[in-house]
Design an enzyme around this catalytic site. Structure first.
Site, mmCIF file in Angstrom:
data_model
loop_
_atom_site.group_PDB
_atom_site.id
_atom_site.type_symbol
_atom_site.label_atom_id
_atom_site.label_comp_id
_atom_site.label_asym_id
_atom_site.label_seq_id
_atom_site.Cartn_x
_atom_site.Cartn_y
_atom_site.Cartn_z
ATOM 1 N N TYR A 114 -55.684 28.653 47.726
ATOM 2 C CA TYR A 114 -56.980 29.306 47.683
ATOM 3 C C TYR A 114 -56.706 30.736 46.932
ATOM 4 O O TYR A 114 -56.024 31.739 47.790
ATOM 5 C CB TYR A 114 -57.503 29.527 49.291
ATOM 6 C CG TYR A 114 -58.783 30.170 49.280
ATOM 7 C CD1 TYR A 114 -59.919 29.508 48.704
ATOM 8 C CD2 TYR A 114 -58.974 31.580 49.562
ATOM 9 C CE1 TYR A 114 -61.347 30.098 48.495
ATOM 10 C CE2 TYR A 114 -60.289 32.195 49.475
ATOM 11 C CZ TYR A 114 -61.360 31.220 49.012
ATOM 12 O OH TYR A 114 -62.630 31.944 48.952
ATOM 13 N N HIS B 170 -63.862 30.538 45.468
ATOM 14 C CA HIS B 170 -65.356 30.912 45.428
ATOM 15 C C HIS B 170 -65.835 31.814 44.332
ATOM 16 O O HIS B 170 -64.904 32.797 44.240
ATOM 17 C CB HIS B 170 -65.822 31.287 46.824
ATOM 18 C CG HIS B 170 -65.804 30.227 47.787
ATOM 19 N ND1 HIS B 170 -64.403 30.436 48.739
ATOM 20 C CD2 HIS B 170 -66.697 29.675 48.507
ATOM 21 C CE1 HIS B 170 -64.723 29.363 49.658
ATOM 22 N NE2 HIS B 170 -65.974 28.936 49.458
HETATM 23 C C1 LIG Z 1 -62.834 36.631 35.229
HETATM 24 C C2 LIG Z 1 -62.098 37.627 34.891
HETATM 25 C C3 LIG Z 1 -60.822 37.906 35.776
HETATM 26 C C4 LIG Z 1 -61.636 37.082 33.694
HETATM 27 O O1 LIG Z 1 -60.381 38.191 33.083
HETATM 28 P P1 LIG Z 1 -59.929 38.526 31.569
HETATM 29 O O2 LIG Z 1 -58.693 39.174 31.580
HETATM 30 O O3 LIG Z 1 -60.936 38.956 30.704
HETATM 31 O O4 LIG Z 1 -59.761 37.002 31.039
HETATM 32 P P2 LIG Z 1 -59.029 36.613 29.714
HETATM 33 O O5 LIG Z 1 -59.084 37.465 28.626
HETATM 34 O O6 LIG Z 1 -57.581 36.056 30.180
HETATM 35 O O7 LIG Z 1 -59.916 35.391 29.263
HETATM 36 C C5 LIG Z 1 -59.359 34.070 28.889
HETATM 37 C C6 LIG Z 1 -60.640 33.306 28.466
HETATM 38 O O8 LIG Z 1 -61.394 33.137 29.284
HETATM 39 C C7 LIG Z 1 -62.925 32.807 28.885
HETATM 40 N N1 LIG Z 1 -63.715 34.125 29.274
HETATM 41 C C8 LIG Z 1 -63.302 35.247 29.887
HETATM 42 N N2 LIG Z 1 -64.169 36.219 29.859
HETATM 43 C C9 LIG Z 1 -65.338 35.619 29.617
HETATM 44 C C10 LIG Z 1 -66.920 36.026 29.417
HETATM 45 N N3 LIG Z 1 -67.152 37.241 29.771
HETATM 46 N N4 LIG Z 1 -67.389 35.240 28.845
HETATM 47 C C11 LIG Z 1 -67.169 34.167 28.336
HETATM 48 N N5 LIG Z 1 -65.768 33.467 28.196
HETATM 49 C C12 LIG Z 1 -65.107 34.446 28.946
HETATM 50 C C13 LIG Z 1 -62.622 32.950 27.329
HETATM 51 O O9 LIG Z 1 -62.323 31.626 27.079
HETATM 52 C C14 LIG Z 1 -61.533 33.738 27.179
HETATM 53 O O10 LIG Z 1 -60.612 33.411 25.883
HETATM 54 P P3 LIG Z 1 -60.852 34.268 24.748
HETATM 55 O O11 LIG Z 1 -61.111 35.793 24.940
HETATM 56 O O12 LIG Z 1 -59.971 34.019 23.812
HETATM 57 O O13 LIG Z 1 -62.300 33.865 24.308
HETATM 58 C C15 LIG Z 1 -62.588 38.672 34.641
HETATM 59 O O14 LIG Z 1 -63.984 38.724 33.801
HETATM 60 C C16 LIG Z 1 -63.110 39.496 36.043
HETATM 61 O O15 LIG Z 1 -62.344 40.266 36.383
HETATM 62 N N6 LIG Z 1 -64.352 39.319 36.466
HETATM 63 C C17 LIG Z 1 -64.637 40.070 37.577
HETATM 64 C C18 LIG Z 1 -63.944 39.470 38.721
HETATM 65 C C19 LIG Z 1 -64.241 38.069 39.137
HETATM 66 O O16 LIG Z 1 -65.475 37.607 38.922
HETATM 67 N N7 LIG Z 1 -63.053 37.253 39.372
HETATM 68 C C20 LIG Z 1 -63.360 35.826 39.409
HETATM 69 C C21 LIG Z 1 -63.294 35.367 40.899
HETATM 70 S S1 LIG Z 1 -61.910 35.540 41.805
#
Ligand SMILES: CC(C)(COP(=O)(O)OP(=O)(O)OC[C@H]1O[C@@H](n2cnc3c(N)ncnc32)[C@H](O)[C@@H]1OP(=O)(O)O)[C@@H](O)C(=O)NCCC(=O)NCCS
Length: 156
Positions: free
Chosen positions: A74, A113
Protein backbone atom coordinates in the site's frame (compact mmCIF):
# COMPACT_ATOMS: atom_id res chain seq x y z
CA UNK A 1 21.45 17.06 -13.74
CA UNK A 2 20.58 13.73 -12.22
CA UNK A 3 17.86 11.98 -10.32
CA UNK A 4 18.86 9.80 -7.39
CA UNK A 5 17.45 8.15 -4.27
CA UNK A 6 18.27 8.29 -0.57
CA UNK A 7 17.30 6.43 2.58
CA UNK A 8 15.23 7.66 5.51
CA UNK A 9 17.20 8.09 8.75
CA UNK A 10 16.42 9.60 12.18
CA UNK A 11 18.40 12.65 11.00
CA UNK A 12 16.21 13.40 7.98
CA UNK A 13 12.74 12.33 9.22
CA UNK A 14 11.88 16.04 9.58
CA UNK A 15 12.32 16.39 5.81
CA UNK A 16 9.77 13.63 5.27
CA UNK A 17 7.32 15.44 7.56
CA UNK A 18 7.85 18.75 5.75
CA UNK A 19 7.50 17.23 2.28
CA UNK A 20 4.32 15.38 3.29
CA UNK A 21 2.75 18.47 4.88
CA UNK A 22 3.25 20.39 1.61
CA UNK A 23 2.43 17.56 -0.79
CA UNK A 24 -0.43 15.87 1.08
CA UNK A 25 -2.33 18.48 3.14
CA UNK A 26 -5.49 16.36 2.81
CA UNK A 27 -3.93 13.40 4.69
CA UNK A 28 -3.32 13.40 8.46
CA UNK A 29 -0.12 11.54 9.29
CA UNK A 30 0.43 10.99 13.02
CA UNK A 31 3.64 10.83 15.06
CA UNK A 32 3.04 7.06 15.28
CA UNK A 33 3.05 6.93 11.48
CA UNK A 34 6.51 8.53 11.41
CA UNK A 35 7.72 6.25 14.19
CA UNK A 36 6.57 3.27 12.10
CA UNK A 37 8.50 4.72 9.12
CA UNK A 38 11.67 4.81 11.25
CA UNK A 39 11.09 1.24 12.42
CA UNK A 40 10.99 0.04 8.81
CA UNK A 41 13.15 2.50 6.90
CA UNK A 42 13.30 0.40 3.72
CA UNK A 43 9.62 1.26 3.21
CA UNK A 44 10.45 4.95 2.68
CA UNK A 45 12.71 6.67 0.20
CA UNK A 46 13.66 10.22 -0.76
CA UNK A 47 14.04 11.43 -4.34
CA UNK A 48 16.83 13.89 -5.18
CA UNK A 49 17.29 16.13 -8.17
CA UNK A 50 20.91 17.30 -8.50
CA UNK A 51 21.42 16.41 -4.83
CA UNK A 52 18.40 18.46 -3.66
CA UNK A 53 15.76 16.54 -1.74
CA UNK A 54 12.58 17.15 -3.76
CA UNK A 55 10.29 14.18 -3.13
CA UNK A 56 9.55 11.11 -1.09
CA UNK A 57 7.54 7.94 -0.86
CA UNK A 58 6.40 5.72 2.01
CA UNK A 59 4.63 2.41 1.70
CA UNK A 60 3.88 -0.72 3.70
CA UNK A 61 3.42 -4.40 3.05
CA UNK A 62 0.29 -6.14 4.33
CA UNK A 63 -1.53 -9.45 4.03
CA UNK A 64 -4.06 -9.73 1.22
CA UNK A 65 -7.31 -10.24 3.19
CA UNK A 66 -8.75 -12.82 0.76
CA UNK A 67 -5.39 -14.57 0.19
CA UNK A 68 -3.54 -14.57 3.51
CA UNK A 69 -0.51 -16.47 2.16
CA UNK A 70 0.35 -13.51 -0.04
CA UNK A 71 1.10 -9.82 0.41
CA UNK A 72 0.24 -6.50 -1.18
CA UNK A 73 1.93 -3.12 -1.00
CA UNK A 74 0.00 0.00 0.00
CA UNK A 75 1.54 3.34 -1.08
CA UNK A 76 0.72 5.94 1.60
CA UNK A 77 2.50 8.81 -0.12
CA UNK A 78 4.55 9.40 -3.26
CA UNK A 79 5.09 13.02 -4.17
CA UNK A 80 7.48 15.47 -5.77
CA UNK A 81 7.64 19.24 -5.15
CA UNK A 82 5.86 21.10 -7.99
CA UNK A 83 8.96 22.81 -9.44
CA UNK A 84 10.66 19.43 -9.87
CA UNK A 85 7.87 17.48 -11.58
CA UNK A 86 8.15 15.87 -15.04
CA UNK A 87 11.85 15.24 -14.47
CA UNK A 88 11.58 11.55 -13.65
CA UNK A 89 11.79 11.79 -9.84
CA UNK A 90 8.32 10.25 -9.29
CA UNK A 91 9.14 7.37 -11.64
CA UNK A 92 12.43 6.76 -9.82
CA UNK A 93 10.58 6.54 -6.49
CA UNK A 94 7.99 4.17 -7.95
CA UNK A 95 10.74 2.06 -9.50
CA UNK A 96 12.26 1.76 -6.01
CA UNK A 97 8.98 0.21 -4.82
CA UNK A 98 8.76 -2.08 -7.90
CA UNK A 99 12.34 -3.27 -7.30
CA UNK A 100 11.63 -4.05 -3.63
CA UNK A 101 8.49 -5.96 -4.67
CA UNK A 102 10.54 -8.10 -7.07
CA UNK A 103 12.62 -9.32 -4.12
CA UNK A 104 9.61 -10.97 -2.46
CA UNK A 105 7.52 -13.21 -4.70
CA UNK A 106 4.70 -13.21 -2.15
CA UNK A 107 3.91 -9.59 -3.09
CA UNK A 108 1.15 -9.84 -5.69
CA UNK A 109 -0.30 -6.36 -5.87
CA UNK A 110 0.37 -2.65 -5.31
CA UNK A 111 -2.47 -0.25 -4.49
CA UNK A 112 -3.13 3.31 -3.34
CA UNK A 113 -5.77 6.04 -3.08
CA UNK A 114 -5.73 9.30 -5.05
CA UNK A 115 -8.28 12.14 -5.14
CA UNK A 116 -10.53 11.68 -8.19
CA UNK A 117 -9.60 15.17 -9.48
CA UNK A 118 -5.84 14.47 -9.39
CA UNK A 119 -5.32 14.05 -13.12
CA UNK A 120 -1.53 14.23 -13.04
CA UNK A 121 -1.31 11.40 -10.52
CA UNK A 122 -3.85 9.37 -12.50
CA UNK A 123 -1.80 9.81 -15.69
CA UNK A 124 1.41 9.02 -13.83
CA UNK A 125 0.09 5.78 -12.34
CA UNK A 126 -1.66 4.71 -15.57
CA UNK A 127 1.62 5.18 -17.38
CA UNK A 128 3.13 2.77 -14.86
CA UNK A 129 0.49 0.09 -15.34
CA UNK A 130 -2.07 0.91 -12.62
CA UNK A 131 -5.83 0.75 -13.20
CA UNK A 132 -8.80 2.30 -11.41
CA UNK A 133 -10.39 -0.41 -9.27
CA UNK A 134 -13.15 1.59 -7.57
CA UNK A 135 -14.29 5.02 -6.42
CA UNK A 136 -14.83 5.74 -2.72
CA UNK A 137 -17.11 8.63 -1.80
CA UNK A 138 -15.98 11.04 0.96
CA UNK A 139 -12.67 9.28 1.50
CA UNK A 140 -10.83 12.58 2.17
CA UNK A 141 -12.97 14.02 4.94
CA UNK A 142 -10.50 16.91 5.57
CA UNK A 143 -10.62 18.11 1.97
CA UNK A 144 -12.98 20.90 0.95
CA UNK A 145 -12.43 20.68 -2.80
CA UNK A 146 -12.51 16.98 -3.55
CA UNK A 147 -13.47 14.30 -1.07
CA UNK A 148 -13.77 11.30 -3.37
CA UNK A 149 -10.93 8.86 -4.03
CA UNK A 150 -10.01 6.30 -6.64
CA UNK A 151 -8.36 3.09 -5.59
CA UNK A 152 -5.63 2.35 -8.13
CA UNK A 153 -4.23 -1.17 -8.43
CA UNK A 154 -1.40 -2.87 -10.24
CA UNK A 155 -1.21 -6.66 -10.17
CA UNK A 156 2.32 -8.05 -10.21
C1 LIG B 1 2.20 12.25 -9.51
C2 LIG B 1 3.62 12.76 -9.27
C3 LIG B 1 4.24 11.99 -8.11
C4 LIG B 1 4.45 12.51 -10.54
O1 LIG B 1 5.81 12.83 -10.25
P1 LIG B 1 6.83 13.29 -11.40
O2 LIG B 1 8.18 13.34 -10.82
O3 LIG B 1 6.34 14.55 -12.04
O4 LIG B 1 6.67 12.08 -12.42
P2 LIG B 1 7.63 11.71 -13.66
O5 LIG B 1 8.43 12.89 -14.10
O6 LIG B 1 8.38 10.49 -13.29
O7 LIG B 1 6.52 11.37 -14.78
C5 LIG B 1 6.47 10.13 -15.45
C6 LIG B 1 5.32 10.14 -16.43
O8 LIG B 1 4.05 10.23 -15.74
C7 LIG B 1 3.12 10.99 -16.55
N1 LIG B 1 2.81 12.26 -15.88
C8 LIG B 1 3.37 12.76 -14.76
N2 LIG B 1 2.81 13.95 -14.45
C9 LIG B 1 1.89 14.21 -15.40
C10 LIG B 1 1.00 15.31 -15.65
N3 LIG B 1 0.96 16.39 -14.83
N4 LIG B 1 0.17 15.23 -16.72
C11 LIG B 1 0.21 14.18 -17.56
N5 LIG B 1 1.05 13.10 -17.39
C12 LIG B 1 1.87 13.13 -16.32
C13 LIG B 1 3.86 11.30 -17.85
O9 LIG B 1 3.61 10.23 -18.75
C14 LIG B 1 5.31 11.30 -17.41
O10 LIG B 1 6.23 11.03 -18.44
P3 LIG B 1 6.73 12.24 -19.40
O11 LIG B 1 7.11 13.39 -18.51
O12 LIG B 1 7.90 11.64 -20.12
O13 LIG B 1 5.57 12.58 -20.29
C15 LIG B 1 3.62 14.30 -9.01
O14 LIG B 1 2.81 14.94 -9.95
C16 LIG B 1 3.15 14.68 -7.62
O15 LIG B 1 3.93 14.72 -6.68
N6 LIG B 1 1.84 14.99 -7.46
C17 LIG B 1 1.33 15.42 -6.15
C18 LIG B 1 1.31 14.29 -5.17
C19 LIG B 1 0.43 13.16 -5.64
O16 LIG B 1 -0.66 13.39 -6.11
N7 LIG B 1 0.90 11.93 -5.49
C20 LIG B 1 0.15 10.75 -5.91
C21 LIG B 1 -0.64 10.12 -4.81
S1 LIG B 1 0.39 9.14 -3.76
Amino acid sequence: MSVSLGDLTPNNIKQLKLLNSVLFPEISLSEKYYQDCLNKTEWSQFGYFSDVNVGATSYCEEEIPEDKDNLRVYIYTLGVLPAYRRLGVGSKLLQYIFDNCKENNKIKQIYLHIPTNNESALNFYKKHGFEIKETIKDYYDKSESNRDAYILIKNL
